[in-house]
Motif scaffolding. Structure first.
Motif, short mmCIF file in Angstrom:
data_model
loop_
_atom_site.label_atom_id
_atom_site.label_comp_id
_atom_site.label_asym_id
_atom_site.label_seq_id
_atom_site.Cartn_x
_atom_site.Cartn_y
_atom_site.Cartn_z
N GLY A 53 1.52 -16.76 -3.71
CA GLY A 53 1.21 -16.84 -5.14
C GLY A 53 2.19 -17.73 -5.88
N ILE A 54 3.45 -17.69 -5.49
CA ILE A 54 4.45 -18.55 -6.13
C ILE A 54 4.19 -20.01 -5.77
N TRP A 55 3.82 -20.27 -4.51
CA TRP A 55 3.50 -21.65 -4.11
C TRP A 55 2.28 -22.15 -4.87
N ASP A 56 1.32 -21.27 -5.15
CA ASP A 56 0.16 -21.67 -5.97
C ASP A 56 0.63 -22.15 -7.34
N LEU A 57 1.54 -21.40 -7.95
CA LEU A 57 2.09 -21.81 -9.25
C LEU A 57 2.79 -23.15 -9.15
N VAL A 58 3.58 -23.34 -8.11
CA VAL A 58 4.30 -24.60 -7.92
C VAL A 58 3.31 -25.75 -7.78
N ALA A 59 2.26 -25.55 -6.99
CA ALA A 59 1.25 -26.60 -6.81
C ALA A 59 0.62 -26.98 -8.14
N PHE A 60 0.30 -25.99 -8.96
CA PHE A 60 -0.31 -26.26 -10.26
C PHE A 60 0.67 -26.97 -11.20
N VAL A 61 1.89 -26.46 -11.30
CA VAL A 61 2.87 -27.02 -12.23
C VAL A 61 3.15 -28.49 -11.92
N ARG A 62 3.11 -28.84 -10.65
CA ARG A 62 3.35 -30.24 -10.27
C ARG A 62 2.22 -31.16 -10.76
N GLN A 63 1.01 -30.61 -10.91
CA GLN A 63 -0.14 -31.41 -11.35
C GLN A 63 -0.32 -31.39 -12.87
N MET A 64 0.18 -30.38 -13.51
CA MET A 64 -0.12 -30.14 -14.93
C MET A 64 0.22 -31.29 -15.87
N PRO A 65 1.34 -32.00 -15.76
CA PRO A 65 1.62 -33.05 -16.74
C PRO A 65 0.55 -34.14 -16.82
N ALA A 66 -0.23 -34.31 -15.77
CA ALA A 66 -1.27 -35.34 -15.77
C ALA A 66 -2.63 -34.79 -16.23
N MET A 67 -2.70 -33.52 -16.57
CA MET A 67 -3.98 -32.88 -16.92
C MET A 67 -4.32 -33.03 -18.39
N THR A 68 -5.62 -33.10 -18.64
CA THR A 68 -6.11 -33.03 -20.01
C THR A 68 -6.22 -31.56 -20.40
N PRO A 69 -6.24 -31.28 -21.69
CA PRO A 69 -6.46 -29.89 -22.10
C PRO A 69 -7.75 -29.30 -21.54
N GLU A 70 -8.79 -30.12 -21.43
CA GLU A 70 -10.07 -29.63 -20.91
C GLU A 70 -9.95 -29.24 -19.44
N THR A 71 -9.29 -30.08 -18.66
CA THR A 71 -9.10 -29.77 -17.24
C THR A 71 -8.28 -28.50 -17.09
N TYR A 72 -7.23 -28.38 -17.88
CA TYR A 72 -6.41 -27.17 -17.82
C TYR A 72 -7.26 -25.93 -18.12
N GLN A 73 -8.05 -25.98 -19.19
CA GLN A 73 -8.88 -24.84 -19.56
C GLN A 73 -9.84 -24.46 -18.45
N GLN A 74 -10.47 -25.45 -17.84
CA GLN A 74 -11.39 -25.17 -16.72
C GLN A 74 -10.67 -24.49 -15.57
N LEU A 75 -9.53 -25.05 -15.18
CA LEU A 75 -8.79 -24.47 -14.05
C LEU A 75 -8.25 -23.09 -14.39
N ALA A 76 -7.75 -22.93 -15.59
CA ALA A 76 -7.16 -21.64 -15.99
C ALA A 76 -8.21 -20.52 -16.01
N LYS A 77 -9.45 -20.88 -16.24
CA LYS A 77 -10.52 -19.87 -16.26
C LYS A 77 -11.19 -19.72 -14.91
N GLY A 78 -10.69 -20.45 -13.91
CA GLY A 78 -11.23 -20.30 -12.56
C GLY A 78 -12.47 -21.12 -12.30
N HIS A 79 -12.66 -22.18 -13.08
CA HIS A 79 -13.83 -23.06 -12.90
C HIS A 79 -13.35 -24.43 -12.51
N SER A 80 -12.87 -24.56 -11.29
CA SER A 80 -12.29 -25.83 -10.85
C SER A 80 -13.34 -26.84 -10.44
N GLY A 81 -14.56 -26.45 -10.35
CA GLY A 81 -15.61 -27.38 -9.93
C GLY A 81 -16.26 -27.97 -11.07
#
Length: 172
Positions: free
Chosen positions: A144-172
């Motif tokens: 679970g911690i590695w999942d957080l690390v994987a996300f945090v490394r990608q987050m600076p390049a994300m749009t607010p919309e992409t973040y909202q989709q991923l945060a709600k579990g809709h990555s597709g």
């Protein structure tokens, strides 16, 4: 021989004076430890150096898994939204009530590229003393911690919309 004895005596006296001075300083309560009052520059520099070296030494031997896995990034986004956004913000989230009262202010991870995976993992797992950063290793497993690390490394390049989709579990 007398010179060695004198030098030893001076060193012992100096150490004793420093110890007594340190005890008197702490006992006086003169240093304001409140989160609404900033550290002096020298105290802040010492704390920052201590934190950076401590994390670097302990994180060295950690071997990260594949952090590019979209499933891991998505799981990390959901966990981040639940546990981290209140302090570290996110794309499209520019303030949070709890963050305003924290000192030192936590980094805005939506705007900061993470240094390296090992340091981030160690920090999330073990937390940081005298800050609001908890030791998530007490409640999350390493995956679970590695999942957080994987996300945090990608987050600076994300749009607010992409973040909202991923945060709600809709990555597709």
């Amino acid at each position: 021989m007398i010179t060695i004895a004198r030098v030893s005596l001076v060193i012992a006296a100096t150490l004793a004076a420093l110890a007594i001075g340190g005890v008197a300083f702490v006992g006086s309560g003169i240093y304001n430890i409140g989160a609404d009052d900033h550290h002096t520059k020298i105290v802040l520099a010492i704390i920052e150096q201590l934190r950076e070296r401590s994390i670097a030494v302990r994180a060295r031997a950690i071997a990260p898994p594949n952090l590019e896995d979209p499933m891991r990034i998505g799981a990390g986004a959901e966990r981040y939204a639940a546990l981290c956004v209140g302090c570290h913000l996110a794309p499209g989230v520019t303030k949070a009530d709890i963050r305003a009262g924290l000192y030192p202010h936590p980094p805005n991870l939506a705007q900061e590229a993470t240094r390296d995976a090992q340091r981030t993992f160690w920090t999330v797992k073990h937390g940081i003393k005298m800050s609001a950063m908890p030791a998530w290793g007490k409640t999350l497993d390493d995956a679970g911690i590695w999942d957080l690390v994987a996300f945090v490394r990608q987050m600076p390049a994300m749009t607010p919309e992409t973040y909202q989709q991923l945060a709600k579990g809709h990555s597709g």
